[in-house]
Design a protein around this motif. Structure first.
Motif, PDB file in Angstrom:
ATOM      1  N   PHE A 125      11.783 -16.938 -10.464  1.00  0.00           N
ATOM      2  CA  PHE A 125      10.698 -17.029 -11.442  1.00  0.00           C
ATOM      3  C   PHE A 125       9.507 -17.839 -10.929  1.00  0.00           C
ATOM      4  O   PHE A 125       8.538 -18.045 -11.668  1.00  0.00           O
ATOM      5  N   ASN A 126       9.599 -18.304  -9.678  1.00  0.00           N
ATOM      6  CA  ASN A 126       8.522 -19.099  -9.087  1.00  0.00           C
ATOM      7  C   ASN A 126       8.184 -20.295  -9.977  1.00  0.00           C
ATOM      8  O   ASN A 126       7.027 -20.555 -10.314  1.00  0.00           O
ATOM      9  N   THR A 127       9.236 -21.023 -10.353  1.00  0.00           N
ATOM     10  CA  THR A 127       9.129 -22.154 -11.266  1.00  0.00           C
ATOM     11  C   THR A 127       9.533 -23.430 -10.542  1.00  0.00           C
ATOM     12  O   THR A 127      10.456 -23.420  -9.737  1.00  0.00           O
ATOM     13  N   SER A 128       8.836 -24.500 -10.835  1.00  0.00           N
ATOM     14  CA  SER A 128       9.175 -25.774 -10.194  1.00  0.00           C
ATOM     15  C   SER A 128      10.285 -26.472 -10.977  1.00  0.00           C
ATOM     16  O   SER A 128      10.443 -26.255 -12.181  1.00  0.00           O
ATOM     17  N   PRO A 129      11.086 -27.314 -10.299  1.00  0.00           N
ATOM     18  CA  PRO A 129      12.150 -28.046 -10.997  1.00  0.00           C
ATOM     19  C   PRO A 129      11.574 -28.837 -12.173  1.00  0.00           C
ATOM     20  O   PRO A 129      10.472 -29.380 -12.101  1.00  0.00           O
ATOM     21  N   GLY A 130      12.324 -28.851 -13.263  1.00  0.00           N
ATOM     22  CA  GLY A 130      11.849 -29.529 -14.470  1.00  0.00           C
ATOM     23  C   GLY A 130      11.205 -28.577 -15.458  1.00  0.00           C
ATOM     24  O   GLY A 130      11.040 -28.916 -16.627  1.00  0.00           O
ATOM     25  N   ASN A 131      10.831 -27.381 -14.968  1.00  0.00           N
ATOM     26  CA  ASN A 131      10.300 -26.354 -15.863  1.00  0.00           C
ATOM     27  C   ASN A 131      11.359 -25.271 -16.067  1.00  0.00           C
ATOM     28  O   ASN A 131      12.067 -24.923 -15.134  1.00  0.00           O
ATOM     29  N   PHE A 132      11.437 -24.774 -17.276  1.00  0.00           N
ATOM     30  CA  PHE A 132      12.463 -23.784 -17.595  1.00  0.00           C
ATOM     31  C   PHE A 132      11.810 -22.413 -17.737  1.00  0.00           C
ATOM     32  O   PHE A 132      10.985 -22.212 -18.630  1.00  0.00           O
ATOM     33  N   PRO A 133      12.174 -21.456 -16.875  1.00  0.00           N
ATOM     34  CA  PRO A 133      11.620 -20.107 -17.008  1.00  0.00           C
ATOM     35  C   PRO A 133      12.186 -19.402 -18.237  1.00  0.00           C
ATOM     36  O   PRO A 133      13.205 -19.814 -18.793  1.00  0.00           O
ATOM     37  N   ALA A 134      11.519 -18.328 -18.633  1.00  0.00           N
ATOM     38  CA  ALA A 134      11.930 -17.574 -19.827  1.00  0.00           C
ATOM     39  C   ALA A 134      12.450 -16.203 -19.422  1.00  0.00           C
ATOM     40  O   ALA A 134      11.700 -15.382 -18.881  1.00  0.00           O
ATOM     41  N   LEU A 135      13.707 -15.959 -19.689  1.00  0.00           N
ATOM     42  CA  LEU A 135      14.257 -14.616 -19.544  1.00  0.00           C
ATOM     43  C   LEU A 135      13.813 -13.772 -20.738  1.00  0.00           C
ATOM     44  O   LEU A 135      13.553 -14.292 -21.822  1.00  0.00           O
ATOM     45  N   ASP A 136      13.740 -12.457 -20.522  1.00  0.00           N
ATOM     46  CA  ASP A 136      13.329 -11.582 -21.625  1.00  0.00           C
ATOM     47  C   ASP A 136      14.411 -11.483 -22.696  1.00  0.00           C
ATOM     48  O   ASP A 136      14.113 -11.555 -23.891  1.00  0.00           O
ATOM     49  N   VAL A 137      15.661 -11.303 -22.276  1.00  0.00           N
ATOM     50  CA  VAL A 137      16.773 -11.215 -23.227  1.00  0.00           C
ATOM     51  C   VAL A 137      17.953 -12.015 -22.693  1.00  0.00           C
ATOM     52  O   VAL A 137      18.316 -11.886 -21.523  1.00  0.00           O
ATOM     53  N   VAL A 138      18.536 -12.830 -23.545  1.00  0.00           N
ATOM     54  CA  VAL A 138      19.827 -13.460 -23.258  1.00  0.00           C
ATOM     55  C   VAL A 138      20.821 -12.934 -24.288  1.00  0.00           C
ATOM     56  O   VAL A 138      20.652 -13.130 -25.486  1.00  0.00           O
ATOM     57  N   LEU A 139      21.815 -12.221 -23.789  1.00  0.00           N
ATOM     58  CA  LEU A 139      22.877 -11.702 -24.655  1.00  0.00           C
ATOM     59  C   LEU A 139      23.970 -12.751 -24.782  1.00  0.00           C
ATOM     60  O   LEU A 139      24.393 -13.326 -23.777  1.00  0.00           O
ATOM     61  N   LEU A 140      24.447 -12.977 -25.982  1.00  0.00           N
ATOM     62  CA  LEU A 140      25.494 -13.961 -26.210  1.00  0.00           C
ATOM     63  C   LEU A 140      26.575 -13.387 -27.117  1.00  0.00           C
ATOM     64  O   LEU A 140      26.296 -12.584 -28.004  1.00  0.00           O
ATOM     65  N   GLY A 141      27.788 -13.827 -26.888  1.00  0.00           N
ATOM     66  CA  GLY A 141      28.858 -13.630 -27.843  1.00  0.00           C
ATOM     67  C   GLY A 141      29.160 -14.973 -28.490  1.00  0.00           C
ATOM     68  O   GLY A 141      28.511 -15.983 -28.205  1.00  0.00           O
ATOM     69  N   MET A 142      30.163 -15.004 -29.345  1.00  0.00           N
ATOM     70  CA  MET A 142      30.601 -16.269 -29.934  1.00  0.00           C
ATOM     71  C   MET A 142      32.104 -16.227 -30.133  1.00  0.00           C
ATOM     72  O   MET A 142      32.647 -15.247 -30.660  1.00  0.00           O
ATOM     73  N   GLY A 143      32.779 -17.290 -29.716  1.00  0.00           N
ATOM     74  CA  GLY A 143      34.217 -17.376 -29.923  1.00  0.00           C
ATOM     75  C   GLY A 143      34.549 -17.850 -31.325  1.00  0.00           C
ATOM     76  O   GLY A 143      33.670 -18.298 -32.076  1.00  0.00           O
ATOM     77  N   ASP A 144      35.826 -17.781 -31.682  1.00  0.00           N
ATOM     78  CA  ASP A 144      36.198 -18.217 -33.031  1.00  0.00           C
ATOM     79  C   ASP A 144      36.153 -19.736 -33.172  1.00  0.00           C
ATOM     80  O   ASP A 144      36.323 -20.265 -34.274  1.00  0.00           O
ATOM     81  N   ASP A 145      35.865 -20.443 -32.054  1.00  0.00           N
ATOM     82  CA  ASP A 145      35.603 -21.892 -32.115  1.00  0.00           C
ATOM     83  C   ASP A 145      34.109 -22.193 -32.103  1.00  0.00           C
ATOM     84  O   ASP A 145      33.699 -23.336 -31.948  1.00  0.00           O
ATOM     85  N   ALA A 146      33.296 -21.137 -32.240  1.00  0.00           N
ATOM     86  CA  ALA A 146      31.825 -21.234 -32.251  1.00  0.00           C
ATOM     87  C   ALA A 146      31.241 -21.562 -30.892  1.00  0.00           C
ATOM     88  O   ALA A 146      30.062 -21.876 -30.784  1.00  0.00           O
ATOM     89  N   HIS A 147      32.025 -21.433 -29.813  1.00  0.00           N
ATOM     90  CA  HIS A 147      31.410 -21.605 -28.486  1.00  0.00           C
ATOM     91  C   HIS A 147      30.574 -20.370 -28.161  1.00  0.00           C
ATOM     92  O   HIS A 147      30.814 -19.279 -28.699  1.00  0.00           O
ATOM     93  N   THR A 148      29.600 -20.553 -27.289  1.00  0.00           N
ATOM     94  CA  THR A 148      28.841 -19.426 -26.765  1.00  0.00           C
ATOM     95  C   THR A 148      28.539 -19.703 -25.306  1.00  0.00           C
ATOM     96  O   THR A 148      28.496 -20.867 -24.893  1.00  0.00           O
TER      97      THR A 148
END
Length: 240
Positions: A125-148
């Motif tokens: 992403f041509n990003t310097s440390p300390g900066n957080f790049p933005a992905l277009d989509v992050v797909l997530l699931g969730m466990g029955d303990d609410a972890h993701t």
């Protein structure tokens, strides 16, 4: 943040809606930025979604695939999220090898692998440390303990705010995972959750107040869109 909760009739409707949203964001991202970036989730729920994406005619050379978390096993291990996504989708389409960005799991120390993947993301992403790049989509699931991703209740990974990638812990087994602040920089975060066993956790995740470290999915509050796609078994009590 724009938060939307949709309860679909069953798992096939859930996956069809997820596919529709992803295809729409692929089109928009490529129009606006010339490429589309997505982080995949593991587990059994998204496999038919990946199989459906593989059936689409898409500009594969403009699509880049990352992973939101990975078990610390070799890429050919049955438990590997990478292997599942390759078998269901990536091996079936003409996507350039350079557009597939798996998490490295061959270092002796998971922490060095986490640092390596973080550097790979910063370079991509041509990003310097300390900066957080933005992905277009992050797909997530969730466990029955609410972890993701591999952000499990009351684990050290939940305290990491200054890195993109950290080491998660599941019953003493290390995993690589996106940190929640990195997930939260995404343009679109999409939870795809099915099954009645998820209802108690969902009730806590959507409660006005609850312990974020007990129910880690509460920490996912992205700057962009947040979608909760639930089948009726999971989401029937949230229809209010």
């Amino acid at each position: 943040m724009s938060k939307k909760i949709e309860v679909l009739t069953d798992k096939s409707a859930l996956l069809a809606r997820a596919l529709e949203l992803i295809l729409s964001r692929i089109e928009t991202s490529i129009q606006q930025r010339g490429q589309f970036t997505i982080a995949l989730s593991g587990g059994s729920t998204p496999k038919p979604l990946y199989e459906a994406i593989a059936q689409q005619k898409l500009p594969w050379d403009k699509i880049h695939v990352f992973w939101g978390d990975e078990r610390y096993v070799p890429p050919n291990h049955p438990d590997s999220n990478e292997l599942m996504a390759r078998d269901a989708w990536l091996n079936k389409v003409d996507i350039p090898a350079a557009n597939i960005h798996p998490m490295p799991t061959n270092d002796a120390e998971p922490a060095s692998a986490a640092a390596k993947y973080e550097q790979h993301l910063l370079n991509f992403f041509n990003t310097s440390p300390g900066n957080f790049p933005a992905l277009d989509v992050v797909l997530l699931g969730m466990g029955d303990d609410a972890h993701t991703a591999s952000l499990f209740p009351h684990t050290e990974a939940l305290k990491v705010r200054d890195h993109l990638i950290t080491v998660g812990n599941k019953d003493g087994n290390p995993r690589l995972t996106f940190t929640y602040p990195f997930i939260n920089t995404a343009r679109c975060v999409m939870f795809v959750v099915g099954g009645a066993n998820k209802r108690p956790a969902l009730a806590q995740v959507f409660a006005p107040e609850a312990d974020n470290f007990q129910y880690p999915s509460r920490l996912i509050q992205p700057q962009g869109e947040l979608w909760w796609l639930l089948d009726a078994a999971a989401g029937s009590e949230l229809k209010s």
